[in-house]
Motif scaffolding. Structure first.
Motif, PDB file in Angstrom:
ATOM      1  N   ARG A  98       0.882  -1.264  -0.005  1.00  0.00           N
ATOM      2  CA  ARG A  98      -0.116  -0.013  -0.005  1.00  0.00           C
ATOM      3  C   ARG A  98       0.855   1.227   0.022  1.00  0.00           C
ATOM      4  O   ARG A  98       1.922   1.238   0.487  1.00  0.00           O
ATOM      5  CB  ARG A  98      -0.959  -0.009   1.400  1.00  0.00           C
ATOM      6  CG  ARG A  98      -2.014  -1.098   1.016  1.00  0.00           C
ATOM      7  CD  ARG A  98      -2.867  -0.881   2.440  1.00  0.00           C
ATOM      8  NE  ARG A  98      -3.905  -1.990   2.738  1.00  0.00           N
ATOM      9  CZ  ARG A  98      -4.501  -2.183   3.595  1.00  0.00           C
ATOM     10  NH1 ARG A  98      -4.312  -1.478   4.737  1.00  0.00           N
ATOM     11  NH2 ARG A  98      -5.638  -3.373   3.570  1.00  0.00           N
ATOM     12  N   PRO A  99       0.279   2.419  -0.414  1.00  0.00           N
ATOM     13  CA  PRO A  99       1.014   3.770  -0.522  1.00  0.00           C
ATOM     14  C   PRO A  99       1.632   3.933   0.794  1.00  0.00           C
ATOM     15  O   PRO A  99       2.537   4.578   1.137  1.00  0.00           O
ATOM     16  CB  PRO A  99       0.141   4.651  -1.253  1.00  0.00           C
ATOM     17  CG  PRO A  99      -0.718   3.774  -2.097  1.00  0.00           C
ATOM     18  CD  PRO A  99      -0.890   2.497  -1.197  1.00  0.00           C
ATOM     19  N   LEU A 100       0.688   3.607   1.729  1.00  0.00           N
ATOM     20  CA  LEU A 100       0.875   4.101   3.171  1.00  0.00           C
ATOM     21  C   LEU A 100       0.344   2.901   4.208  1.00  0.00           C
ATOM     22  O   LEU A 100      -0.436   2.241   3.898  1.00  0.00           O
ATOM     23  CB  LEU A 100       0.017   5.286   3.919  1.00  0.00           C
ATOM     24  CG  LEU A 100       0.579   6.656   3.379  1.00  0.00           C
ATOM     25  CD1 LEU A 100      -0.310   7.743   3.488  1.00  0.00           C
ATOM     26  CD2 LEU A 100       1.925   7.061   3.752  1.00  0.00           C
ATOM     27  N   LEU A 127       1.715  13.600   2.842  1.00  0.00           N
ATOM     28  CA  LEU A 127       0.750  13.417   3.912  1.00  0.00           C
ATOM     29  C   LEU A 127       1.117  13.313   5.308  1.00  0.00           C
ATOM     30  O   LEU A 127       0.142  13.688   5.932  1.00  0.00           O
ATOM     31  CB  LEU A 127      -0.012  12.207   3.420  1.00  0.00           C
ATOM     32  CG  LEU A 127      -0.599  12.345   1.829  1.00  0.00           C
ATOM     33  CD1 LEU A 127      -1.506  11.247   1.657  1.00  0.00           C
ATOM     34  CD2 LEU A 127      -1.638  13.665   1.676  1.00  0.00           C
ATOM     35  N   ARG A 128       2.107  12.787   5.602  1.00  0.00           N
ATOM     36  CA  ARG A 128       2.655  12.741   6.887  1.00  0.00           C
ATOM     37  C   ARG A 128       3.719  13.605   7.181  1.00  0.00           C
ATOM     38  O   ARG A 128       4.380  13.589   8.193  1.00  0.00           O
ATOM     39  CB  ARG A 128       2.942  11.291   6.966  1.00  0.00           C
ATOM     40  CG  ARG A 128       1.786  10.322   7.203  1.00  0.00           C
ATOM     41  CD  ARG A 128       2.250   8.886   7.683  1.00  0.00           C
ATOM     42  NE  ARG A 128       1.047   7.738   7.604  1.00  0.00           N
ATOM     43  CZ  ARG A 128       0.987   6.638   7.701  1.00  0.00           C
ATOM     44  NH1 ARG A 128       2.260   5.949   7.781  1.00  0.00           N
ATOM     45  NH2 ARG A 128      -0.026   6.053   7.784  1.00  0.00           N
ATOM     46  N   GLY A 129       4.426  14.194   6.130  1.00  0.00           N
ATOM     47  CA  GLY A 129       5.679  15.259   6.321  1.00  0.00           C
ATOM     48  C   GLY A 129       7.046  14.221   6.914  1.00  0.00           C
ATOM     49  O   GLY A 129       7.532  14.922   7.666  1.00  0.00           O
ATOM     50  N   VAL A 130       6.801  13.102   6.407  1.00  0.00           N
ATOM     51  CA  VAL A 130       8.220  12.193   6.684  1.00  0.00           C
ATOM     52  C   VAL A 130       9.466  12.969   6.069  1.00  0.00           C
ATOM     53  O   VAL A 130       9.237  13.296   4.827  1.00  0.00           O
ATOM     54  CB  VAL A 130       7.986  10.886   6.430  1.00  0.00           C
ATOM     55  CG1 VAL A 130       9.173   9.886   6.542  1.00  0.00           C
ATOM     56  CG2 VAL A 130       6.957  10.083   7.361  1.00  0.00           C
ATOM     57  N   PRO A 133       3.774   9.333   1.860  1.00  0.00           N
ATOM     58  CA  PRO A 133       4.493   9.329   3.281  1.00  0.00           C
ATOM     59  C   PRO A 133       5.075  10.798   3.417  1.00  0.00           C
ATOM     60  O   PRO A 133       5.178  11.427   4.506  1.00  0.00           O
ATOM     61  CB  PRO A 133       5.632   8.320   3.032  1.00  0.00           C
ATOM     62  CG  PRO A 133       5.243   7.359   1.993  1.00  0.00           C
ATOM     63  CD  PRO A 133       4.643   8.103   0.917  1.00  0.00           C
ATOM     64  N   PHE A 134       5.670  11.432   2.313  1.00  0.00           N
ATOM     65  CA  PHE A 134       6.414  12.830   2.504  1.00  0.00           C
ATOM     66  C   PHE A 134       5.476  13.919   2.474  1.00  0.00           C
ATOM     67  O   PHE A 134       5.782  14.899   3.357  1.00  0.00           O
ATOM     68  CB  PHE A 134       7.242  13.003   1.531  1.00  0.00           C
ATOM     69  CG  PHE A 134       8.248  11.571   1.129  1.00  0.00           C
ATOM     70  CD1 PHE A 134       9.206  11.685   2.236  1.00  0.00           C
ATOM     71  CD2 PHE A 134       8.447  10.701   0.108  1.00  0.00           C
ATOM     72  CE1 PHE A 134      10.134  10.256   2.094  1.00  0.00           C
ATOM     73  CE2 PHE A 134       9.087   9.846   0.068  1.00  0.00           C
ATOM     74  CZ  PHE A 134       9.904   9.603   0.894  1.00  0.00           C
ATOM     75  N   ASN A 166       8.877  -0.023   3.248  1.00  0.00           N
ATOM     76  CA  ASN A 166       8.056  -0.337   4.237  1.00  0.00           C
ATOM     77  C   ASN A 166       8.332   0.640   5.483  1.00  0.00           C
ATOM     78  O   ASN A 166       7.271   0.921   6.306  1.00  0.00           O
ATOM     79  CB  ASN A 166       8.048  -1.652   4.516  1.00  0.00           C
ATOM     80  CG  ASN A 166       7.413  -2.475   3.488  1.00  0.00           C
ATOM     81  OD1 ASN A 166       6.658  -1.985   2.777  1.00  0.00           O
ATOM     82  ND2 ASN A 166       7.458  -3.658   3.701  1.00  0.00           N
ATOM     83  N   ILE A 167       9.582   0.771   6.063  1.00  0.00           N
ATOM     84  CA  ILE A 167      10.074   1.739   7.027  1.00  0.00           C
ATOM     85  C   ILE A 167       9.284   3.035   6.663  1.00  0.00           C
ATOM     86  O   ILE A 167       8.578   3.476   7.491  1.00  0.00           O
ATOM     87  CB  ILE A 167      11.263   2.026   7.215  1.00  0.00           C
ATOM     88  CG1 ILE A 167      11.793   0.601   7.977  1.00  0.00           C
ATOM     89  CG2 ILE A 167      11.770   2.885   8.211  1.00  0.00           C
ATOM     90  CD1 ILE A 167      13.559   0.229   7.997  1.00  0.00           C
ATOM     91  N   ILE A 168       9.515   3.673   5.314  1.00  0.00           N
ATOM     92  CA  ILE A 168       9.253   4.913   5.173  1.00  0.00           C
ATOM     93  C   ILE A 168       7.565   5.187   5.492  1.00  0.00           C
ATOM     94  O   ILE A 168       6.811   5.917   5.929  1.00  0.00           O
ATOM     95  CB  ILE A 168       9.553   5.254   4.046  1.00  0.00           C
ATOM     96  CG1 ILE A 168      11.128   5.609   3.698  1.00  0.00           C
ATOM     97  CG2 ILE A 168       8.779   6.846   3.504  1.00  0.00           C
ATOM     98  CD1 ILE A 168      11.677   5.707   2.441  1.00  0.00           C
TER      99      ILE A 168
END
Length: 332
Positions: A213-215, A265-268, A262-263, A234-236
């Protein structure tokens, strides 16, 4: 040359009939140029790049014969540098050492002055090599991670946790009060990782099998990844909002199959760690911390010491992923 000997021993890798072979050979001393030093090596250490170089990997070492060894610690034997004097104890990690410049698997090594760091007072020569490039890389990763992520934010996951970078990262994070989850492909090493300070051990096969999945469900406040590939993907995808992931390895794969979710939508944050050419000011900062606030208990218990004639065997085991902790070459 301030030496009665005309040659010195070195672990040499040569190309013969399209195959790569290694042996301990006698090597002549080279002339020291301005801005260079000659170090009498006391210890070196084994790193994955050394194993690649010793196997003839042209992506690491272009020309053979060659002496691997991206780490070295010892005493300045001869100096044409205003920065370093004969008799000073120093260490060299990464840059081009052991890659396309003859490295630390030798009794003497010649390097430019700007690759050299004075041995930290609170680290013995052997302890400095137990850290070595792996410890320096772990320290760089921790340094960037703790700038943003605090112990109260949640668990930090470390991949490749039985390797040099991973095992040191687990130990440092545990000392700093972080809860650590360790990812490994070696189920039998769970007790070892728990002893290092991991509070949880995740098997690589289980983590790689997470849904495509994307997230994914947020599980970690941050991460130190040493392997790349699906594990890093998967970590990201499993890091909390505003989490930080550092990446320093590609043993699993050089590719990432990700969306930008992840970058954005979650600001990772994904931070690359380049231990080879890391600026000297940061190197000195990390070495200072490794010798003091980040110096882990039982450092030598996480290492194995070998001699020249065990190098080939240990390098092959490293390539096969069958070494754990740190392996140190005792030269003197």
């Amino acid at each position: 040359m301030m030496n009665d000997n005309k040659t010195f021993k070195a672990f040499r890798v040569e190309e013969e009939n399209e195959k790569f072979v290694s042996a301990i050979k006698e090597m002549p001393f080279e002339t020291i140029e301005e801005g260079e030093v000659l170090i009498k090596v006391h210890y070196s250490s084994l790193n994955y790049k050394d194993a690649l170089s010793a196997s003839g990997n042209k992506g690491v070492t272009r020309n053979f014969p060659h002496t691997p060894g991206i780490d070295a610690v010892g005493v300045i034997f001869e100096s044409k540098s205003e920065k370093f004097k004969v008799g000073e104890e120093v260490l060299v990690t990464s840059y081009d050492l052991g890659m396309n410049t003859n490295g630390g698997f030798a009794e003497y090594v010649k390097v430019p002055e700007n690759w050299v760091v004075k041995r930290p007072k609170n680290l013995s020569m052997k302890q400095a090599m137990i850290f070595g490039t792996a410890g320096l890389t772990a320290g760089m990763s921790v340094l960037r991670l703790v700038e943003t992520v605090k112990p109260e934010d949640g668990t930090i996951v470390v991949s490749g946790a039985t390797g040099g970078v991973g095992s040191v990262s687990v130990q440092i994070l545990n000392k700093l009060g972080y809860k650590v989850a360790a990812i490994t492909g070696k189920e039998a090493e769970k007790p070892y990782l728990l002893d290092l300070g991991a509070s949880e051990v995740i098997l690589r096969k289980d983590f790689e099998a997470l849904q495509k999945r994307p997230l994914l469900k947020p599980l970690f406040a941050g991460a130190i990844d040493t392997v790349g590939g699906v594990i890093l993907e998967n970590i990201i995808k499993s890091v909390n909002p505003l989490g930080v992931v550092t990446a320093c390895g590609n043993a699993a794969s050089i590719k990432l199959d990700l969306t930008v979710f992840p970058f954005i939508l979650r600001g990772v944050s994904l931070i690359g760690i380049d231990s080879q050419n890391y600026p000297m000011s940061y190197r000195e900062q990390v070495w200072s911390k490794l010798a003091d606030a980040w110096k882990v208990e039982g450092l030598e218990a996480n290492s194995t010491t070998i001699g020249f004639y065990e190098l080939s065997e240990k390098l092959n085991l490293m390539l096969a992923g069958k070494l754990k902790g740190r392996t140190i070459l005792k030269v003197v």
